[in-house]
Scaffold this motif. Structure first.
Motif, mmCIF file in Angstrom:
data_model
loop_
_atom_site.group_PDB
_atom_site.id
_atom_site.type_symbol
_atom_site.label_atom_id
_atom_site.label_comp_id
_atom_site.label_asym_id
_atom_site.label_seq_id
_atom_site.Cartn_x
_atom_site.Cartn_y
_atom_site.Cartn_z
ATOM 1 N N SER A 105 0.827 -1.213 0.000
ATOM 2 C CA SER A 105 0.000 0.000 0.000
ATOM 3 C C SER A 105 0.858 1.258 0.000
ATOM 4 N N VAL A 106 1.927 1.261 0.807
ATOM 5 C CA VAL A 106 2.835 2.416 0.810
ATOM 6 C C VAL A 106 3.494 2.556 -0.555
ATOM 7 N N ALA A 107 3.986 1.446 -1.104
ATOM 8 C CA ALA A 107 4.660 1.495 -2.403
ATOM 9 C C ALA A 107 3.708 1.922 -3.511
ATOM 10 N N ARG A 108 2.459 1.492 -3.454
ATOM 11 C CA ARG A 108 1.485 1.831 -4.500
ATOM 12 C C ARG A 108 1.198 3.326 -4.512
ATOM 13 N N ILE A 109 1.253 3.973 -3.357
ATOM 14 C CA ILE A 109 1.063 5.421 -3.301
ATOM 15 C C ILE A 109 2.321 6.156 -3.760
ATOM 16 N N GLN A 110 3.482 5.701 -3.295
ATOM 17 C CA GLN A 110 4.716 6.447 -3.492
ATOM 18 C C GLN A 110 5.401 6.179 -4.829
ATOM 19 N N ASP A 111 5.281 4.960 -5.347
ATOM 20 C CA ASP A 111 6.049 4.557 -6.526
ATOM 21 C C ASP A 111 5.130 4.416 -7.731
ATOM 22 N N PRO A 112 5.259 5.281 -8.755
ATOM 23 C CA PRO A 112 4.377 5.208 -9.930
ATOM 24 C C PRO A 112 4.543 3.934 -10.736
ATOM 25 N N ASP A 113 5.602 3.166 -10.475
ATOM 26 C CA ASP A 113 5.799 1.903 -11.189
ATOM 27 C C ASP A 113 5.080 0.738 -10.516
ATOM 28 N N VAL A 114 4.462 0.994 -9.344
ATOM 29 C CA VAL A 114 3.726 -0.055 -8.639
ATOM 30 C C VAL A 114 2.238 0.119 -8.915
ATOM 31 N N HIS A 115 1.770 -0.492 -9.982
ATOM 32 C CA HIS A 115 0.359 -0.595 -10.338
ATOM 33 C C HIS A 115 -0.242 0.680 -10.905
ATOM 34 N N VAL A 116 -0.154 1.799 -10.198
ATOM 35 C CA VAL A 116 -0.769 3.053 -10.663
ATOM 36 C C VAL A 116 0.164 4.224 -10.365
ATOM 37 N N THR A 117 -0.090 5.332 -11.024
ATOM 38 C CA THR A 117 0.460 6.603 -10.567
ATOM 39 C C THR A 117 -0.588 7.196 -9.633
#
Length: 541
Positions: free
Chosen positions: A136-148
């Motif tokens: 969840s943290v990575a999905r918010i912070q990293d645009p390469d994790v699932h979504v921007t």
């Protein structure tokens, strides 16, 4: 005795891991296990919920997204927060309490540790673990994790995570990050999603489907129009008191104030948002209805684009503040349902400076400044969005008329619908299209730094302050506040407020109040973070 969701936290037990429930836009089907309608009619809420439905009427939204990481819109969260939760919960007045975390605290300057609640399941039956938090943290912070993610920037200073064990995780920063706790406590911060379920779906699918840990699970979704939920029987806490009286909870997004209010009177809706002040006396006289009023985090202002003339001239920005009689329109147009704004931060927020005095109404001095600056004879157009803010068109036109009364310049209102017309124009106004406009900004963090960061520092987003000579000073103060412990940082935030006021960063108007109509059979609990939700409410005695 009054009952609400927060009181239920005292008796939380581990939820059992039971049957699979479809956390998506299709109905999970099956019959309700809530008891017969005959039994319901004998209960305290039997006459409250026609057809065993609890219905909410919220203002219109610009997209149908119900993925917590793909939208930062508060109105969408009337639905999102039914299903998705945060590490830390907040009560109606902002008090923090355990949510998906049972304990939290700083281990060392760059390491903030959370103890994860055990026995929590997502609506599809998967158990929540530290891997879901890490993702969840990575999905918010990293645009390469699932979504921007639309929430990039809402976890300022966070550099990553480290899993200690299945139920312990550290959120990492470069040195002390005093924003971590607040970022994990509001609904536009860290919401926890199911890693495996999310990875199996495209961003377009997760945008309109749902699989959270919250007390309600999605059964039907018509994007942009309505979303329907049912109680999640394996919820880790206790369900709201009214949950045994209903089969479904539906959020309808409706643009017209009159439609929401008429639906409330007809018992089609049990909760209706943004009741016009003119309707308040009639609702108060109805013994079956009530009005909840509370301050919100939303601050209304006139933005002046400092990247162009005349707004790059301090005298013109000051003149506009002098030209607007804020107390006058609050009394005459809004029937007193607003709080005058003196700074970017509102009184209930972290960093508010009570010593900042309001800029006085002085149209004569405004005319003098305009003459001195060399802009006499200028014709202004004030963009006024409608359909989003309480009496937005009415007070916007009043403000434009006040400016138009100056001797040196003229001002006409340009009235545009918020959804589509205004938001589209706003998004493409790089660099010159929209230079003088009313807008409101609210954020549920109760932290003035978030408002200042989003509206004045983030030049890739809302800020039109970036060309100000003191912009770098503001950025330095913000960064200093983030790296300072929370109990020591408030004077720095107050200094940020003073800087913006000194530079006349915008025309300071008012803080919006929430006016929520509700059926008196509910013990409705209004919130100060603008979230429309029944989850804090119980049944009236």
């Amino acid at each position: 005795m009054k009952s609400n969701r927060r009181r239920f936290m005292k008796s939380i037990g581990a939820a059992s891991v039971a049957g699979l429930f479809a956390g998506c836009s299709e109905s999970s089907g099956g019959e309700s296990d809530q008891g017969s309608s005959e039994e319901s009619d004998q209960s305290s809420g039997g006459n409250l919920f026609p057809n065993r439905e609890l219905n909410l009427a919220a203002p219109t939204i610009s997209s149908g997204v119900i993925d917590p990481h793909q939208t930062g819109a508060i109105q969408n969260n009337a639905a999102i927060t039914m299903a998705y939760e945060r590490p830390i919960l907040r009560g109606p007045e902002g008090d923090k309490m355990p949510g998906l975390a049972t304990d939290w605290g700083r281990e060392e300057p760059g390491r903030f540790r959370f103890q994860i609640r055990e026995g929590v399941t997502f609506h599809n039956g998967d158990e929540m673990t530290a891997e879901d938090w890490e993702y969840s943290v990575a999905r918010i912070q990293d645009p390469d994790v699932h979504v921007t993610s639309a929430l990039q920037g809402n976890l300022p200073g966070v550099t990553g995570t480290e899993i200690i064990d299945d139920y312990t995780i550290d959120i990492l920063s470069d040195g002390t990050n005093s924003f971590v706790e607040n970022a994990c406590a509001h609904f536009l911060g860290l919401s926890i999603v199911n890693k495996s379920w999310t990875q199996e779906r495209s961003p377009d699918e997760t945008a309109v489907q749902s699989n959270g840990t919250g007390p309600m699970q999605l059964v039907n979704h018509n994007p942009g129009n309505d979303a329907t939920y049912e109680p999640y029987e394996d919820y880790w806490g206790e369900l709201p008191e009214w949950a045994s009286e209903v089969d479904t909870v539906t959020v309808d997004w409706i643009a017209e104030d009159s439609t929401r209010v008429s639906g409330l009177r007809a018992n089609e809706y049990q909760i209706a948002e943004s009741v016009p002040p003119t309707e308040v006396p009639a609702i108060n006289q109805n013994e079956d209805l009530g009005i909840s009023t509370s301050p919100t985090s939303r601050v209304l202002k006139i933005v002046m684009d400092q990247r162009q003339e005349p707004w790059n001239v301090w005298e013109m920005r000051h003149a506009m503040n002098l030209a607007v009689d804020v107390d006058g329109y609050i009394e005459d147009v809004m029937d007193g349902f607003a709080v005058r704004s003196t700074q970017p931060t509102l009184p209930q927020m972290y960093g508010y400076d009570p010593d900042i005095e309001p800029i006085p109404y002085d149209p004569d001095r405004a005319d003098e400044l305009i003459e001195e600056a060399g802009y006499a004879g200028m014709e202004l157009e004030l963009t006024v969005p409608t359909g989003r803010f309480l009496l937005g068109e009415e007070f916007g036109v009043a403000v434009a008329n006040q400016i138009d009364q100056l001797e040196t310049i003229s001002c006409e209102p340009d009235i545009v619908p918020y959804g589509g017309g205004f938001t589209d124009k706003w998004a493409r106004s790089r660099p010159m299209d929209l230079d003088f406009f009313i807008v409101g900004y609210g954020h549920p963090s109760y932290d003035g730094r978030e408002t200042i960061n989003s509206t004045l520092i983030d030049t890739n987003g809302q800020s039109r302050f970036g060309e100000n000579p003191r912009y770098d000073e503001l950025v330095d103060l913000f960064e200093e506040s983030i790296s300072t412990p929370l109990d020591e940082a408030e004077p720095i935030v107050q200094e940020m407020n003073r800087l913006v006021v000194e530079e006349r960063g915008w025309v300071f108007l008012h803080g919006q109040q929430a006016l929520i109509g509700y059926d008196n059979a509910l013990d409705y609990q209004g919130r100060e973070d603008e979230l429309l939700t029944p989850l804090d409410s119980g049944l009236a005695e």
